[in-house]
Design an enzyme around this catalytic site. Sequence first.
Site, short mmCIF file in Angstrom:
data_model
loop_
_atom_site.label_atom_id
_atom_site.label_comp_id
_atom_site.label_asym_id
_atom_site.label_seq_id
_atom_site.Cartn_x
_atom_site.Cartn_y
_atom_site.Cartn_z
N CYS A 98 0.83 -1.26 -0.06
CA CYS A 98 -0.02 0.14 -0.01
C CYS A 98 0.85 1.27 0.03
O CYS A 98 1.44 1.48 -0.97
CB CYS A 98 -1.01 -0.10 1.11
SG CYS A 98 -2.44 0.90 0.88
N HIS A 138 -3.48 -4.91 1.61
CA HIS A 138 -2.73 -5.31 2.98
C HIS A 138 -2.79 -6.92 3.64
O HIS A 138 -3.75 -7.25 4.34
CB HIS A 138 -3.53 -4.49 4.29
CG HIS A 138 -3.08 -3.18 3.87
ND1 HIS A 138 -2.39 -2.61 4.82
CD2 HIS A 138 -3.98 -2.22 3.35
CE1 HIS A 138 -2.48 -1.08 4.72
NE2 HIS A 138 -3.27 -0.99 3.71
N GLU A 142 -1.03 -8.18 5.60
CA GLU A 142 -0.63 -8.10 6.96
C GLU A 142 -1.86 -8.04 7.87
O GLU A 142 -1.74 -8.32 9.16
CB GLU A 142 0.34 -7.26 7.47
CG GLU A 142 -0.03 -5.85 7.31
CD GLU A 142 -0.32 -5.13 6.23
OE1 GLU A 142 -0.22 -5.76 5.17
OE2 GLU A 142 -0.43 -3.79 6.29
N1 GLN Z 1 -3.00 6.05 -0.38
C1 GLN Z 1 -2.38 6.04 0.90
C2 GLN Z 1 -1.07 6.83 0.74
O1 GLN Z 1 -1.16 7.72 -0.14
C3 GLN Z 1 -1.93 4.63 1.42
C4 GLN Z 1 -2.89 3.88 2.12
C5 GLN Z 1 -2.43 2.74 3.03
O2 GLN Z 1 -1.28 2.34 3.01
N2 GLN Z 1 -3.46 2.07 3.40
O3 GLN Z 1 -0.61 7.07 1.67
#
Ligand code: GLN
Length: 252
Positions: free
Chosen positions: A78, A202, A204
């Site tokens: 992410c 995610h 995790e």
């Molecule tokens: N879109 C988020 C960001 O820019 C990331 C979101 C996440 O890690 N759950 O940081």
Amino acid sequence: MSVGVLALQGSFNEHLAALRRLGVKGMEIRKAEQLEHVTALIIPGGESTTMAKLAEYHNLFPALRDFVKTGKPVWGTCAGLIFLANKAVGQKSGGQELVGGLDCTVHRNFFGSQLQSFETELSVPVLAAMEGGPASFRGLFIRAPAILEAGPNVEVLADYSVLKDKATSYKSSAESGEEQTVSEEKVIVAVKQGNLLGTAFHPELTADTRWHSFFLKMAGEAGDQSSSCSSMAEEDLADCQQPRPIDLPIFQ
Ligand code: GLN
């Protein structure tokens, strides 16, 4: 071999817990010199702008870039995926520093705000071939990015189809007599490029440890798992010996 988890912000504890369930004790990384003690690194999800500010404050970017360049395995989930991308769009004004290395363009909040967070079953043939288990993986997308473009050396491990309204609004299409059409856009949500792994979701936060196990194989740790397990404390050992159902999230 040892695995570090960048522990500036975000879901680093959850990654450490997932590694523990595989018998591996991860190391929290907050300083550049700590990177010298690990041979693989996980950059967790969280908030990429905040994480970048903290990384800048601790002067971590040069060491992180060196880590990637020397070919050590790095997995970004992410916000971590955003960090690893060569290019990010949809950033806050002024942008943010990236570690780079992954030949991809990511859209930072592709799926929208927190309210548009969702869970879905992703088709993961490569993961299932390597790790066994079901051919799908429960993807948790939290203000998630998506990969819009990937270079020729990037292997796509999962994608996701988004349905988009072509008509600007129902009213205008009804007035103009046009039929409202819905188009399908495929975006990439998991990739591998040499030593780099990126997932927009995610793993995790689920009990399915196959992505962690896949990454440990990339890190050359697969053979060491049982020995790391035996070197862990009693309570950790009990945890890593307990088989968990892989289709249920940890947090319910
Ligand atoms: N879109 C988020 C960001 O820019 C990331 C979101 C996440 O890690 N759950 O940081």
